[in-house]
Design a protein around this motif. Structure first.
Motif, PDB file in Angstrom:
ATOM      1  N   ALA A  47      45.786   0.934  21.872  1.00  0.00           N
ATOM      2  CA  ALA A  47      47.240   0.732  21.811  1.00  0.00           C
ATOM      3  C   ALA A  47      47.670  -0.104  20.605  1.00  0.00           C
ATOM      4  O   ALA A  47      48.835  -0.085  20.214  1.00  0.00           O
ATOM      5  CB  ALA A  47      47.724   0.065  23.096  1.00  0.00           C
ATOM      6  N   PHE A  48      46.732  -0.837  19.993  1.00  0.00           N
ATOM      7  CA  PHE A  48      47.073  -1.734  18.892  1.00  0.00           C
ATOM      8  C   PHE A  48      46.439  -1.326  17.562  1.00  0.00           C
ATOM      9  O   PHE A  48      46.451  -2.085  16.606  1.00  0.00           O
ATOM     10  CB  PHE A  48      46.653  -3.164  19.249  1.00  0.00           C
ATOM     11  N   ARG A  49      45.897  -0.141  17.484  1.00  0.00           N
ATOM     12  CA  ARG A  49      45.262   0.310  16.251  1.00  0.00           C
ATOM     13  C   ARG A  49      46.299   0.751  15.217  1.00  0.00           C
ATOM     14  O   ARG A  49      47.418   1.099  15.549  1.00  0.00           O
ATOM     15  CB  ARG A  49      44.288   1.453  16.545  1.00  0.00           C
ATOM     16  N   LYS A  50      45.890   0.710  13.970  1.00  0.00           N
ATOM     17  CA  LYS A  50      46.705   1.131  12.821  1.00  0.00           C
ATOM     18  C   LYS A  50      47.948   0.263  12.605  1.00  0.00           C
ATOM     19  O   LYS A  50      48.971   0.739  12.124  1.00  0.00           O
ATOM     20  CB  LYS A  50      47.093   2.608  12.938  1.00  0.00           C
ATOM     21  N   CYS A  51      47.824  -1.026  12.987  1.00  0.00           N
ATOM     22  CA  CYS A  51      48.950  -1.930  12.729  1.00  0.00           C
ATOM     23  C   CYS A  51      48.479  -3.274  12.147  1.00  0.00           C
ATOM     24  O   CYS A  51      49.213  -4.255  12.207  1.00  0.00           O
ATOM     25  CB  CYS A  51      49.793  -2.128  13.989  1.00  0.00           C
ATOM     26  N   GLY A  52      47.260  -3.299  11.594  1.00  0.00           N
ATOM     27  CA  GLY A  52      46.778  -4.500  10.918  1.00  0.00           C
ATOM     28  C   GLY A  52      46.004  -5.488  11.771  1.00  0.00           C
ATOM     29  O   GLY A  52      45.586  -6.533  11.278  1.00  0.00           O
ATOM     30  N   ILE A  53      45.827  -5.167  13.048  1.00  0.00           N
ATOM     31  CA  ILE A  53      45.118  -6.086  13.946  1.00  0.00           C
ATOM     32  C   ILE A  53      43.653  -6.236  13.535  1.00  0.00           C
ATOM     33  O   ILE A  53      43.120  -7.352  13.498  1.00  0.00           O
ATOM     34  CB  ILE A  53      45.207  -5.617  15.418  1.00  0.00           C
ATOM     35  N   ALA A  54      42.979  -5.147  13.207  1.00  0.00           N
ATOM     36  CA  ALA A  54      41.563  -5.217  12.817  1.00  0.00           C
ATOM     37  C   ALA A  54      41.391  -6.134  11.603  1.00  0.00           C
ATOM     38  O   ALA A  54      40.494  -6.984  11.585  1.00  0.00           O
ATOM     39  CB  ALA A  54      41.013  -3.828  12.520  1.00  0.00           C
ATOM     40  N   LYS A  55      42.246  -5.982  10.621  1.00  0.00           N
ATOM     41  CA  LYS A  55      42.174  -6.821   9.420  1.00  0.00           C
ATOM     42  C   LYS A  55      42.419  -8.283   9.775  1.00  0.00           C
ATOM     43  O   LYS A  55      41.711  -9.172   9.290  1.00  0.00           O
ATOM     44  CB  LYS A  55      43.181  -6.360   8.372  1.00  0.00           C
ATOM     45  N   ALA A  56      43.394  -8.551  10.628  1.00  0.00           N
ATOM     46  CA  ALA A  56      43.704  -9.927  11.024  1.00  0.00           C
ATOM     47  C   ALA A  56      42.523 -10.561  11.759  1.00  0.00           C
ATOM     48  O   ALA A  56      42.169 -11.722  11.509  1.00  0.00           O
ATOM     49  CB  ALA A  56      44.954  -9.953  11.904  1.00  0.00           C
ATOM     50  N   ILE A  57      41.898  -9.810  12.657  1.00  0.00           N
ATOM     51  CA  ILE A  57      40.735 -10.320  13.378  1.00  0.00           C
ATOM     52  C   ILE A  57      39.587 -10.562  12.409  1.00  0.00           C
ATOM     53  O   ILE A  57      38.918 -11.596  12.461  1.00  0.00           O
ATOM     54  CB  ILE A  57      40.309  -9.357  14.507  1.00  0.00           C
ATOM     55  N   LYS A  58      39.345  -9.617  11.517  1.00  0.00           N
ATOM     56  CA  LYS A  58      38.261  -9.728  10.542  1.00  0.00           C
ATOM     57  C   LYS A  58      38.466 -10.962   9.664  1.00  0.00           C
ATOM     58  O   LYS A  58      37.530 -11.714   9.398  1.00  0.00           O
ATOM     59  CB  LYS A  58      38.210  -8.453   9.701  1.00  0.00           C
ATOM     60  N   GLU A  59      39.687 -11.193   9.201  1.00  0.00           N
ATOM     61  CA  GLU A  59      39.981 -12.371   8.385  1.00  0.00           C
ATOM     62  C   GLU A  59      39.769 -13.653   9.176  1.00  0.00           C
ATOM     63  O   GLU A  59      39.208 -14.621   8.670  1.00  0.00           O
ATOM     64  CB  GLU A  59      41.408 -12.309   7.844  1.00  0.00           C
ATOM     65  N   LYS A  60      40.202 -13.678  10.433  1.00  0.00           N
ATOM     66  CA  LYS A  60      40.056 -14.869  11.276  1.00  0.00           C
ATOM     67  C   LYS A  60      38.588 -15.175  11.547  1.00  0.00           C
ATOM     68  O   LYS A  60      38.160 -16.327  11.465  1.00  0.00           O
ATOM     69  CB  LYS A  60      40.815 -14.667  12.593  1.00  0.00           C
ATOM     70  N   ILE A  61      37.801 -14.160  11.854  1.00  0.00           N
ATOM     71  CA  ILE A  61      36.392 -14.372  12.175  1.00  0.00           C
ATOM     72  C   ILE A  61      35.633 -14.816  10.924  1.00  0.00           C
ATOM     73  O   ILE A  61      34.731 -15.648  10.984  1.00  0.00           O
ATOM     74  CB  ILE A  61      35.779 -13.119  12.865  1.00  0.00           C
TER      75      ILE A  61
END
Length: 112
Positions: A47-61
């Motif tokens: 439900a949250f794909r293709k809106c920048g969440i993966a990049k935000a998580i990757k940057e945070k981790i």
């Protein structure tokens, strides 16, 4: 006097939630006496794909890895093209397997 502990393996997870709904997840594992840190398990709810969440998580981790283990070599192993592209945009360099941890537990776990 404070006692210094040396952990063979350290594990941190980062889970993103929105209104009690799971959004995404990633985790950090530390290898070879804190010489290497892997950022793994990047998962984003459909439900949250293709809106920048993966990049935000990757940057945070990655930021968390650098804060907790400033002298470690940080790596991310993937076979997924989307994550490979994201890693390249975030500055990860492609390296060969012989450039990462030699720890047997890591390689045993990577077989699956």
């Amino acid at each position: 006097m404070a006692k210094e502990f040396s952990f063979a393996k350290v594990f941190f997870s980062f889970t993103l939630m929105s209104k009690n709904e799971w959004v995404g997840f990633s985790y950090i594992e530390v290898w070879q006496n804190r010489e290497f840190v892997s950022n793994s398990g990047l998962i984003v709810s459909p439900a949250f794909r293709k809106c920048g969440i993966a990049k935000a998580i990757k940057e945070k981790i990655f930021d968390l890895s650098r804060q907790r283990f400033p002298n470690a070599k940080v790596f991310s192993i993937t076979t997924g093209l989307a994550v490979m592209k994201m890693n390249a945009k975030l500055g990860f360099e492609t390296v060969t397997f012989n450039e990462i941890t030699k720890e047997k537990k890591f390689w045993k776990g990577s077989k699956s």
